[in-house]
Scaffold this motif. Sequence first.
Motif, short mmCIF file in Angstrom:
data_model
loop_
_atom_site.label_atom_id
_atom_site.label_comp_id
_atom_site.label_asym_id
_atom_site.label_seq_id
_atom_site.Cartn_x
_atom_site.Cartn_y
_atom_site.Cartn_z
N ARG A 118 18.01 18.67 17.98
CA ARG A 118 16.79 18.02 17.48
C ARG A 118 16.72 18.11 15.96
O ARG A 118 16.32 17.14 15.29
CB ARG A 118 15.55 18.65 18.12
CG ARG A 118 15.35 18.29 19.58
CD ARG A 118 13.98 18.71 20.07
NE ARG A 118 13.79 20.14 20.02
CZ ARG A 118 14.11 20.98 20.99
NH1 ARG A 118 14.69 20.53 22.09
NH2 ARG A 118 13.90 22.28 20.86
N GLU A 136 19.31 15.78 14.47
CA GLU A 136 18.88 14.39 14.56
C GLU A 136 17.79 14.08 13.55
O GLU A 136 17.75 13.00 12.95
CB GLU A 136 18.38 14.09 15.98
CG GLU A 136 18.06 12.63 16.20
CD GLU A 136 17.75 12.31 17.65
OE1 GLU A 136 17.23 11.21 17.92
OE2 GLU A 136 18.03 13.16 18.53
N ALA A 137 16.90 15.03 13.34
CA ALA A 137 15.80 14.83 12.39
C ALA A 137 16.31 14.66 10.96
O ALA A 137 15.65 14.03 10.13
CB ALA A 137 14.83 16.01 12.45
N ASN A 146 19.35 13.33 10.28
CA ASN A 146 20.47 12.37 10.34
C ASN A 146 21.83 13.05 10.40
O ASN A 146 22.79 12.60 9.79
CB ASN A 146 20.40 11.40 9.15
CG ASN A 146 19.13 10.56 9.19
OD1 ASN A 146 18.78 10.03 10.23
ND2 ASN A 146 18.46 10.46 8.05
N GLN A 195 6.26 17.11 11.98
CA GLN A 195 7.56 16.60 11.52
C GLN A 195 8.55 17.70 11.19
O GLN A 195 9.74 17.59 11.52
CB GLN A 195 7.37 15.73 10.28
CG GLN A 195 6.59 14.46 10.55
CD GLN A 195 6.37 13.63 9.31
OE1 GLN A 195 6.28 12.42 9.38
NE2 GLN A 195 6.27 14.27 8.15
N GLU A 204 11.50 15.71 16.59
CA GLU A 204 11.98 15.01 17.78
C GLU A 204 11.28 15.45 19.05
O GLU A 204 11.79 15.27 20.16
CB GLU A 204 13.50 15.17 17.93
CG GLU A 204 14.30 14.65 16.75
CD GLU A 204 13.99 13.17 16.45
OE1 GLU A 204 13.90 12.38 17.41
OE2 GLU A 204 13.83 12.84 15.26
N ASP A 222 7.27 10.50 7.75
CA ASP A 222 8.58 9.93 7.49
C ASP A 222 8.73 8.67 8.34
O ASP A 222 8.02 8.49 9.34
CB ASP A 222 9.70 10.93 7.75
CG ASP A 222 9.77 11.39 9.20
OD1 ASP A 222 9.69 10.52 10.10
OD2 ASP A 222 9.91 12.58 9.45
N PRO A 223 9.63 7.77 7.97
CA PRO A 223 9.77 6.49 8.69
C PRO A 223 10.01 6.65 10.18
O PRO A 223 9.50 5.89 10.99
CB PRO A 223 10.96 5.84 7.98
CG PRO A 223 10.96 6.42 6.60
CD PRO A 223 10.50 7.83 6.78
N LYS A 224 10.80 7.67 10.57
CA LYS A 224 11.10 7.85 11.99
C LYS A 224 9.84 8.17 12.78
O LYS A 224 9.67 7.72 13.92
CB LYS A 224 12.13 8.97 12.18
CG LYS A 224 13.52 8.65 11.66
CD LYS A 224 14.50 9.75 11.95
CE LYS A 224 14.80 9.87 13.42
NZ LYS A 224 15.89 10.85 13.69
N THR A 225 8.94 8.96 12.18
CA THR A 225 7.71 9.32 12.87
C THR A 225 6.74 8.15 12.91
O THR A 225 6.15 7.86 13.96
CB THR A 225 7.03 10.52 12.19
OG1 THR A 225 7.93 11.64 12.19
CG2 THR A 225 5.76 10.92 12.92
N GLN A 230 7.32 5.07 12.95
CA GLN A 230 7.78 4.04 13.89
C GLN A 230 7.42 4.38 15.33
O GLN A 230 7.43 3.49 16.20
CB GLN A 230 9.30 3.86 13.77
CG GLN A 230 9.73 3.19 12.47
CD GLN A 230 11.24 3.17 12.29
OE1 GLN A 230 11.99 3.56 13.19
NE2 GLN A 230 11.69 2.72 11.14
N LYS A 231 7.09 5.63 15.59
CA LYS A 231 6.71 6.04 16.94
C LYS A 231 5.23 5.79 17.22
O LYS A 231 4.78 5.99 18.36
CB LYS A 231 7.03 7.53 17.15
CG LYS A 231 8.51 7.87 17.06
CD LYS A 231 8.76 9.35 17.21
CE LYS A 231 10.25 9.68 17.13
NZ LYS A 231 10.50 11.14 17.26
#
Length: 274
Positions: free
Chosen positions: A28, A31-32, A34, A152, A157, A183-186, A188-189
Amino acid sequence: MVTRITMNKILLRNKQSLLFCSDACLRRYLEARNWNIQKSKKMLEETLKWRAAYKPEKIHWDEVAVEGETGKLYRANYLDRSGRTVLLMKPGNQNTTSQENQLRHLVYLLENAIMNLPPGQEQMVWLIDFNGWSLSNSVPIKTARETANILQNHYPERLAVAFLYNPPRIFETFWKIVKYFLDPKTSQKVKFVYPKSGESTSLLEEAFDMDTLQSSFGGKNNQQYDHAEFSKLMRQDDIKTAEYWAMGDEVTEMNGNSASNHDLEVDGNATTES
């Protein structure tokens, strides 16, 4: 090429850290960041420092129960279609002013949601009902920023998706500020759902059995939050949580949170750049 991350190189300060730092946990964090090994290692070290100071596993329900009296945040008694635990949030039911205790309440339920994940599942879902919400009862920006930081940076994840149900137009201003901390990944969820929009309500229908979903989210379940019953459940979970964290080093993989093996093989896609 295979890179092996060995957990004795991470700051393992106590047996709680050993329980926390499983292969699933390492994945996790990788992945967070990258799959950048150095950045992931730094992120995990910061989490271990935070957990050593904050001691989230030591928070007991009765310490934060006052925060839950109005049902502004609680764990649902059902899972989504993917078998993920569900946290229900009703910010319009805000009933306290202590930002510190509000955050402790959130952290307690994050830990509880994770401990109640089915085997093989690592993520949770948030359902946020904006009925009764206004800028006057919204959390301060400082609290929103700290919430984003905790989620975050210390629970990477863990969030699969957050459904924001029927937020008022004025929330757009608040969201623009909060989104800055994500952050962008969060971000987007985060999914906005409006009851009059078939396209957005279909998101909930895809994620949930509508017979079990609360009516406040467009489902058919009319069950209301019962603080006394939920408190009984949380006190029972407190006992299980204490037993779990007392297990020491001899543990097995459980809910994607712990494992006895503390080495992780990472394929050649991982980088070591700082």
